[in-house]
Write a protein that holds these residues in place. Structure first.
Motif, PDB file in Angstrom:
ATOM      1  N   PHE A 109      24.564  31.750  37.483  1.00 42.47           N
ATOM      2  CA  PHE A 109      23.030  31.718  37.118  1.00 42.47           C
ATOM      3  C   PHE A 109      22.515  30.791  37.964  1.00 42.47           C
ATOM      4  CE2 PHE A 109      19.678  29.569  34.968  1.00 42.47           C
ATOM      5  CZ  PHE A 109      18.831  30.848  34.423  1.00 42.47           C
ATOM      6  N   SER A 110      21.306  31.410  38.334  1.00 41.44           N
ATOM      7  CA  SER A 110      20.357  30.162  39.339  1.00 41.44           C
ATOM      8  C   SER A 110      18.965  30.762  39.105  1.00 41.44           C
ATOM      9  CB  SER A 110      20.584  30.250  40.703  1.00 41.44           C
ATOM     10  OG  SER A 110      20.118  29.334  41.398  1.00 41.44           O
ATOM     11  N   GLU A 137      22.197  33.053  45.559  1.00 42.29           N
ATOM     12  CA  GLU A 137      22.977  31.782  45.165  1.00 42.29           C
ATOM     13  C   GLU A 137      23.446  32.172  43.914  1.00 42.29           C
ATOM     14  OE1 GLU A 137      22.667  29.044  46.798  1.00 42.29           O
ATOM     15  OE2 GLU A 137      24.033  27.902  45.175  1.00 42.29           O
ATOM     16  N   ALA A 138      23.052  32.710  42.794  1.00 36.08           N
ATOM     17  CA  ALA A 138      23.804  33.091  41.610  1.00 36.08           C
ATOM     18  C   ALA A 138      25.055  33.939  41.924  1.00 36.08           C
ATOM     19  CB  ALA A 138      22.655  34.167  40.607  1.00 36.08           C
ATOM     20  N   GLN A 187      30.627  29.008  32.314  1.00 35.87           N
ATOM     21  CA  GLN A 187      28.745  28.862  32.448  1.00 35.87           C
ATOM     22  C   GLN A 187      28.462  27.881  33.619  1.00 35.87           C
ATOM     23  OE1 GLN A 187      26.331  27.890  29.087  1.00 35.87           O
ATOM     24  NE2 GLN A 187      25.313  26.600  30.507  1.00 35.87           N
ATOM     25  N   ASN A 188      27.765  28.661  34.793  1.00 30.00           N
ATOM     26  CA  ASN A 188      27.850  27.708  35.906  1.00 30.00           C
ATOM     27  C   ASN A 188      26.201  27.919  36.424  1.00 30.00           C
ATOM     28  OD1 ASN A 188      28.533  26.162  37.981  1.00 30.00           O
ATOM     29  ND2 ASN A 188      30.213  27.846  38.789  1.00 30.00           N
ATOM     30  N   VAL A 189      25.385  26.887  36.414  1.00 31.89           N
ATOM     31  CA  VAL A 189      24.082  27.302  36.385  1.00 31.89           C
ATOM     32  C   VAL A 189      23.403  26.484  37.324  1.00 31.89           C
ATOM     33  CG1 VAL A 189      23.787  27.843  34.149  1.00 31.89           C
ATOM     34  CG2 VAL A 189      23.540  25.601  34.622  1.00 31.89           C
ATOM     35  N   GLU A 190      22.370  26.621  37.705  1.00 36.22           N
ATOM     36  CA  GLU A 190      21.574  25.833  38.768  1.00 36.22           C
ATOM     37  C   GLU A 190      19.888  26.037  38.489  1.00 36.22           C
ATOM     38  OE1 GLU A 190      23.358  25.718  42.500  1.00 36.22           O
ATOM     39  OE2 GLU A 190      21.284  25.656  43.801  1.00 36.22           O
TER      40      GLU A 190
END
Lengths: 484, 450
Positions: A62-63, A79-80, B44-47
């Motif tokens: 997720f971005s 990027e995601a 979960q991996n978020v930016e």
């Protein structure tokens, strides 16, 4: 917007995503606060941005960004995917999601009066009028009031063909009177406590419905009376919880433990897990046979009311506890698949564009019973009626809880007798709900809003709805917060 | 992160565009990336990247505030006009102070480029160290690893990292952030560890994972002992969890004392705590290196709050300071500020012993890793309730003898500071600097099921 959304999905696919969705949000927020005859703050915020969620190599990424431009959307989509591929480096098995047909739709919160069209001076004027009434009562040291309005316009698109435009409108109002005595401070809040007061997915009509000025004197007088009220006794008592307190009891001891992401361990490092593990589904007697708890995203005007969740699944209503038996979870597409259910219950919501959706309560409500409150009090020999939350705490599996309330009334031999202050009660969730022997009827039932429920890492705030009427619980430990 | 010059350029443009009598502008937000894991997998991996420009305009004695997350010219003009529109319909505030004039703020930057630019691959590699160690021992790991820059808060709050006003005051604070938390779960027990630093290289993530693993394994097969008053050894995290309530109940807030609604009301100069308790607020402490100015733009001062048990001083926002004829201390909330001031960079002096020493000196007691879901029961008495979590141990004869089922406590943080028998050297925990404490007669009031 649609072109930008398609660009995100195309870019994600080209970079290797098996699935992608994008949410583009435009958020408008207005908050007004008064304190002791002064305007303590009028804030308007505009917030716009987008978040892209993808599955690549069997893992989530997720971005997000606040720059809603073609170049930025393409960059963030790439990027995601990169993030998802990094996730796949530490993954035991590829994730799966329950199927969902594509939906193309528009949905908006119904409302009567647009709160952003109501002049600011009218809103401030009302809060200051209430403030004056509160401070007209001798002994009130601090009067505070607030209103808040929020509109979120979201475009959702997914690689499965969904395109959903949804607008959610939410309003809040509340005030409090703080009375100060010798080494004692007592607060009364209206319509309820929790910072925001009452919150619903409605327009400005919410503010007009709650008769703010008409209740201000009573609330102020109660705050002052609490200073000289007797301390809540310690021991075991029957307790009758007012609807606003019971709403939070439902939230903490039922709403959170039925979140299937918690149950499956996703929140283990932060909010915790749950005692309602999968093998207990349709087997555990969660409460007494009169306890019926429903999750409902369709209830009119609830904080958990919407057309579609943030995975693009339509709103639903289903049983959580039926005749006391635990029968349902709040699920997402991923968690539904994990326990073999065919479809998500549509409870994935994100806090803005910059957070990935997680399972959140919709409107999780205790259904009304058959009692009148006066009859219930008359039927209680030795009890305490407790109203409006002051303190709340529960362990990370959601067994051991302790709540405190702003106001208490002792009940002796069927009569409301003296006011009690500093009321607290403590219990273990399934024991407590199995001790519920009376619930008031639909005339007493109110759909309350919990405006600031925190969950997740990074933290996310969600507004949730909880309907409740007053109910009685037998032989509960009270007076537990003040230990000599 | 943006340079001080870039921040100044944006904020000066806002000031230039505004024709209000006075204008303040704040920049907040930043970049944050968080890798979250559970069940031995990243799930979960978020930016995110978000900024906030807040503009406060003053027209006579009326003020308005508006915010946007857009920085193009049109948005700047719109947010200024919105703030002015609010000011026009706001009630006049007779007590309003002019915006603060220029004041030198000490550089306290805590920015490390390598930390700010940590990649998802780098975070996954670090997370992998914790997960693989847990897996080899048949355990389950959950946790997070966060890196970023700027002022984004836990829930996406965007306090200012730069400010400017129409009287020429400008301040900027540049910082990076790395934060790790890990919970290791066994069949009937768990262990937790967590910390943060502005320099990710200072986090030995593998070692932290080992500590959580040890706690999970050492607390297996937890015994149940009845609730009651026990001698406890509170690790620094648990101490910090409780001492925050001195701040959150407005204990050191001069405005709250004026309003007679906090424990400090009328008690400055009195001995409230044990002789061994000394508490400062110090944003410049090497374990803090926090923003050196407050929400009102006032430079932060180091404040002695408690010395040898005596309540020495409170913290003052600008308005309350003016009322008392003293200087503001640099702990105020953003204007319009009717909330007062909080000291958020607490430093609690400690002793010279280690946690192991505190255990060795205890005949019978309970060692607590941390507290969870802590809430105020009584603000004036500073009574707090909450649960023990992720590593609660029975100590007998100076040794850890078993894990324990978790307790609920109801304890006054004020009374606790009169029952401290020994302390370790202070360290950073829960974003303040505190020692571990050995405390007698700590009140556990019930036990939970695990």
């Amino acid at each position: 917007m649609k072109d930008l959304a398609m660009l995100a999905l195309d870019t994600a696919r080209q970079r290797g995503a098996l699935y992608a969705d994008i949410r583009i949000l435009r958020i408008r927020d207005e908050q007004l606060r008064t304190k002791n005859g002064q305007v303590a703050g009028v804030d308007r915020t505009e917030d716009m941005g987008f978040g892209i969620r993808v599955v690549a190599d069997g893992a989530w990424g997720f971005s997000s960004s606040q720059k809603v431009t073609k170049e930025e959307i393409a960059r963030v989509a790439a990027e995601a995917v990169k993030i998802a591929k990094a996730s796949a480096r530490v993954q035991r098995r590829p994730m799966e999601i329950a199927p969902e047909p594509p939906h193309v739709d528009r949905w908006s919160t119904p409302f009567e009066v647009d709160p952003f069209a109501v002049p600011l001076d009218e809103k401030i004027g009302l809060l200051l009028e209430v403030d004056a009434v509160l401070r007209s009562v001798s002994g009130v040291k601090i009067a505070e009031g607030s209103m808040a309005f929020n509109r979120e316009i979201q475009d959702f698109a997914s690689t499965e063909g969904s395109y959903i435009e949804q607008t959610i409108l939410r309003s809040s109002v509340g005030y409090s009177a703080t009375a100060v005595g010798k080494s004692d401070v007592q607060v009364r809040s209206y319509p309820t406590s929790g910072g925001a007061g009452q919150t619903m997915n409605k327009g400005y009509e919410l503010i007009r419905e709650w008769k703010l000025k008409e209740n201000a004197k009573r609330i102020a007088e109660e705050a002052v009376a609490l200073l000289t009220a007797d301390q809540c006794p310690s021991g075991q008592k029957d307790i009758i919880l007012a609807g606003d307190q019971l709403a939070l009891q439902v939230h903490e001891s039922c709403g959170h433990p039925i979140e299937l992401d918690r149950v499956l361990g996703s929140e283990a490092n932060y909010a915790g897990t749950s005692f309602l593990t999968v093998e207990k589904l349709r087997k555990l007697q969660y409460g007494s046979p009169i306890v019926h708890i429903v999750a409902d995203s369709l209830s009119p005007a609830g904080c958990g009311t919407f057309g579609y969740d943030d995975e693009g699944v339509p709103a639903q209503r289903w049983d959580i506890v039926k005749d006391g038996l635990f029968v349902g979870y709040l699920t997402s597409r991923e968690t539904a698949a994990a326990i073999g259910e065919k479809r998500s219950r549509a409870t994935m919501r994100a806090d803005g564009w910059n957070r990935t959706p997680i399972i959140r309560m919709n409107n999780v409500s205790l259904m009304p019973g058959t009692w009148k409150l006066d009859d219930l009090i008359a039927d209680t020999e030795d009890g305490i009626y407790m109203e409006t939350n002051r303190s709340w705490s529960i362990d990370q599996l959601r067994y051991n809880f302790q709540f405190g309330t702003e106001l208490g009334w002792e009940i002796k031999n069927g009569k409301r007798t003296r006011m009690l202050k500093n009321c607290t009660y403590q219990g273990i969730t399934p024991e407590f709900w199995n001790a519920c022997d009376a619930i008031c009827d639909d005339k007493h039932w109110v759909l309350w809003g919990t405006a600031n429920c925190g969950k997740g890492e990074p933290g996310q705030i969600a507004a949730t709805g909880h309907g409740a009427a007053p109910a009685r619980f037998r032989k509960v430990k009270v007076g537990v917060g003040y230990v000599e | 992160m943006w340079s001080s010059e870039e921040c100044r350029r944006i904020l000066d443009e806002v000031i230039r565009l505004s024709d209000a009598d006075e204008t303040e502008a704040y920049l907040g937000g930043g970049h944050s990336a968080l890798t979250r894991f559970a069940n031995n997998s990243i799930h979960q991996n978020v930016e995110e990247m978000n900024v906030s420009l807040t503009v406060r305009t003053v027209l006579g004695k009326r003020a308005g505030r508006a915010s946007t997350n857009k920085l193009d010219h049109d948005s700047l003009v719109r947010v200024i006009e919105d703030a002015k529109a609010i000011a026009r319909v706001s009630e006049p505030d007779a007590g309003m102070l002019p915006v603060p004039g220029p004041a030198a703020t000490e550089n306290n930057d805590a920015y490390v480029e390598e930390t700010a630019s940590t990649t998802a691959e780098q975070r996954a590699a670090e997370v992998g160290k914790i997960v693989s160690r847990a897996e080899t021992r048949g355990l389950t790991a959950a946790g997070k690893y966060l890196t970023g820059w700027g002022s984004l808060g836990e829930y996406g709050e965007k306090p200012a990292f730069a400010l400017a006003n129409s009287r020429g005051h400008f301040a900027c604070y540049r910082c990076s952030r790395a934060e790790v938390g890990a919970t290791i779960i066994a069949k009937d027990s768990s262990g937790w560890v967590g910390t943060n630093h502005h320099d990710a290289r200072r986090l030995d993530i593998a070692r932290l994972g080992d500590i959580a693993t040890w706690k999970a394994e050492a607390s297996a097969n937890p015994r149940e002992v009845p609730p009651g008053a026990y001698t406890v050894i509170l690790e620094p995290e648990a101490v910090a969890n409780l001492l925050w309530f001195l701040v959150w109940t407005d204990g050191f807030n001069a405005l709250a004392a004026d309003e007679e609604r906090c424990f400090a009301t009328g008690k400055v100069g009195q001995k409230l705590f044990g002789e061994n308790i000394t508490i400062e607020d110090d944003a410049f402490h090497p374990l803090h290196m926090s923003r050196p100015w407050d929400g009102e733009g006032v430079p932060k001062k180091k404040i002695a709050l408690v010395e040898n048990g005596v309540l020495k001083s409170l913290v003052y926002d600008r308005r309350t300071a003016a009322k008392h004829g003293v200087e503001p201390t640099g702990h105020g909330f953003p204007a319009p500020n009717l909330m007062g001031a909080w000291p958020t960079e607490l430093v609690v002096h400690g002793g010279s012993q280690s946690v192991e020493d505190l255990v060795r000196s205890t005949e019978r007691g309970i060692l607590v890793t941390r507290f969870w879901y802590n809430r105020t029961v009584d603000p004036m008495k500073c009574i707090v309730t909450g649960m023990t979590r992720d590593g609660t141990f029975l100590v007998e004869g100076g040794k850890i003898v078993s894990g324990l089922k978790n307790f609920r406590f109801n304890e006054s943080a004020l009374e606790m500071l009169n029952k401290v028998e020994a302390m370790s050297a202070p360290e950073r925990a829960d974003s303040i600097v505190v020692p571990a404490m050995k405390v007698r007669d700590f009140h556990f009031t019930s036990v939970t099921r695990f």
